[in-house]
Scaffold this active site. Structure first.
Site, short mmCIF file in Angstrom:
data_model
loop_
_atom_site.label_atom_id
_atom_site.label_comp_id
_atom_site.label_asym_id
_atom_site.label_seq_id
_atom_site.Cartn_x
_atom_site.Cartn_y
_atom_site.Cartn_z
NE ARG A 1 -2.83 2.81 2.88
CZ ARG A 1 -3.08 3.43 4.03
NH1 ARG A 1 -2.74 2.89 5.19
NH2 ARG A 1 -3.64 4.62 4.02
CG HIS B 1 -1.18 8.86 3.96
ND1 HIS B 1 -1.22 7.49 4.11
CD2 HIS B 1 -0.83 9.34 5.18
CE1 HIS B 1 -0.90 7.16 5.35
NE2 HIS B 1 -0.65 8.27 6.01
CD GLU C 1 -4.48 6.94 10.40
OE1 GLU C 1 -4.26 5.87 10.98
OE2 GLU C 1 -3.71 7.92 10.49
CG ASN D 1 -5.17 2.98 9.02
OD1 ASN D 1 -5.39 2.05 8.24
ND2 ASN D 1 -4.71 4.13 8.62
CE1 TYR E 1 0.49 2.03 13.62
CE2 TYR E 1 -1.52 3.26 13.17
CZ TYR E 1 -0.29 2.77 12.75
OH TYR E 1 0.14 3.00 11.47
CD GLU F 1 -1.55 3.73 8.56
OE1 GLU F 1 -1.21 4.09 9.72
OE2 GLU F 1 -1.77 4.53 7.65
#
Length: 492
Positions: free
Chosen positions: A100, A145, A190, A328, A330, A395
């Site tokens: 990506r 992005h 995002e 995404n 984390y 992500e």
């Protein structure tokens, strides 16, 4: 050694959740795709070559270096503009299914508008795409992005509704150039992060603090832009190009603790994740957001809600503009209701205070804890809230200080992918793709080069930006060879 023992403890906690007879479930399902990723400004460099225009991050890092932790910029970054073939060879050597990457708007349209197309910029992305395909790697393209041309920001950026039209013009150029080769597009990456950090704080470019409403206006226009491009692809390109398209959003997970309850969890989820995806998958903003922000805005003396209102036409136009749920993720947080609200004091629109569980290992950023159970909680919530859509994770990764023997990163990936396979196998979560962030250490926005997410190291003092494999590089190679989550290697 003490930190390593804590990491091992977390690893063992995850493994014990899977019985011996279920070890086979550490194997990925047939057809499941695994890849890695990057973003244009973070890796490309070549910031002013071949007629590329200035983007908002060029401007921000050059004029306000004090807002970057180490005062550095992405002028050279990983030098991927010149080293893309080496990057593709790395991806192939590890065995990833896809890569990506994102397009630099100002490299393709130097002045931001489609009346001036930079053919050299387009050719770079064609070359990268063709190199990936020639090596059996699927290209996945993110159209935006975070790095739009500076001239558009001078015209208001994402607080100007004309960005909807400008973004659509730009996307059309990308579909015309790359659509015949690319089967998965991400319109926008995002929105809550670049809107929240860029239009309500000085953490990210363009660093505008706009009356605690700039981020809401930004998301409002972003969703309109996304929907416009989705419909354009659907109406004009899909039948011939046969691709899929959606946006991707950042969603936090949460720990379940003594203070947790369904209302608190849902409130936190809607303000974090639902803000972006509820209009796409259900229609309009979450009711809790509309109600709370209107109420707090009135208490603050505004004659309107700081959260803009979609017309009925826009609600219908945005609803359904996703071929998959782009995610995404984390880390996760402890959720606590703001106690001041019991006294009628409203400090936070969401009403939620987030904190990190200090009993869990934390990466080189204070918010980065290893909390795989929060990942599972999130995926089950997405399943339940949005009728179990196909989830493509674009992500997921861990930050450290650049260690080559990156045991903590491997432990993170091991535990999160183990949790992922658990929710696929045991909870019927429809996850079909996973992306390791990131391919290599790169420019990490406001943190500059002080933290590292890469599974490959980049020597930033070397003009050639030499790449060096980490321990996680070989770990991922074993994962891809076996299509099975591998054990964490023993530290020497």
């Amino acid at each position: 050694m003490e930190r390593y023992m804590v990491i091992v403890t977390i690893f063992c906690m995850v493994i014990t959740r899977i019985s011996c007879c279920d070890i086979v479930k550490l194997t990925f399902p047939s057809g499941f795709k695994i890849g890695t990723a990057s973003a244009a400004y973070q890796v490309e460099g070549a910031w002013n070559v071949s007629d590329k225009g200035e983007n908002i991050w060029d401007h921000w890092t050059h004029n306000y270096p004090e807002y970057i932790r180490d005062g550095r910029n992405g002028d050279v970054a990983c030098n991927s503009y010149y080293k893309y073939k080496e990057d593709v060879a790395l991806i192939k050597s590890i065995g990833f299914d896809f890569y990506r990457f994102s397009i630099s708007w100002s490299r393709v349209l130097p002045n931001g508008f489609a009346n001036e197309i930079n053919e050299e910029g387009i050719q770079y992305y064609k070359n990268l795409t063709e190199e990936l395909l020639a090596n059996g790697i699927e290209p996945i393209v993110t159209i935006y992005h975070w790095d739009h041309p500076m001239i558009l920001e001078e015209l208001g950026g994402w607080t100007n509704e004309l960005m909807v039209e400008w973004f659509a013009d730009y996307a059309r150029v990308i579909f015309d150039a790359l659509g015949p080769l690319v089967k998965t597009f991400i319109t926008i990456n995002e929105p809550s992060v670049y809107c929240g950090n860029g239009y309500n704080t000085t953490r990210h470019s363009p660093g505008k603090v706009l009356e605690n409403m700039g981020h809401y206006i930004c998301i409002h226009n972003t969703l309109k832009a996304h929907a416009t491009v989705y419909h354009m692809y659907d109406d004009e390109y899909r039948s011939e190009q046969q691709g899929q398209i959606s946006l991707t959003t950042q969603c936090d997970g949460w720990y379940l603790n003594d203070d947790s309850n369904a209302t608190l969890v849902d409130q936190a989820f809607q303000f974090n994740c639902g803000w972006v995806v509820h209009p796409v998958f259900v229609g309009d903003y979450p009711e809790i957001m509309k109600t709370r922000i209107a109420m707090i805005s009135e208490l603050e003396g505004y004659p309107f809600s700081r959260l803009p209102e979609f017309s009925d036409e826009w609600v219908e136009y945005i609803k359904g503009t996703a071929d998959f749920f782009g995610l995404n993720h984390y880390t996760s947080y402890i959720l606590t209701a703001d106690p001041d609200e019991e006294s009628g004091i409203y400090n936070i629109d969401s009403g939620i205070i987030k904190s990190v569980n200090t009993s869990y290992p934390v990466g080189s950023l204070a918010w980065m804890s290893i909390a795989p159970e929060g990942f599972g909680n999130l995926l089950r919530m997405i399943r339940d809230q949005y009728d179990n859509p196909p989830v493509q994770i674009f992500e997921n990764g861990y930050c450290d200080l650049g260690e080559l023997d990156d045991y903590d990163r491997i432990t993170y990936y091991n535990s999160y992918m183990t949790e992922l396979l658990s929710v696929i196998n045991n909870d019927n979560c429809n996850v079909v793709r996973y992306t390791a962030w990131s391919l290599m250490d790169n420019f990490e926005w406001s943190d500059g080069y002080t933290v590292n997410f890469g599974i490959v190291s980049v020597n930033l003092t070397d003009p050639d930006r030499a790449r060096t494999s980490k321990l996680s590089t070989s770990w991922w190679r074993s994962v891809m060879e076996t299509r099975t989550v591998q054990d964490v290697p023993t530290s020497v």
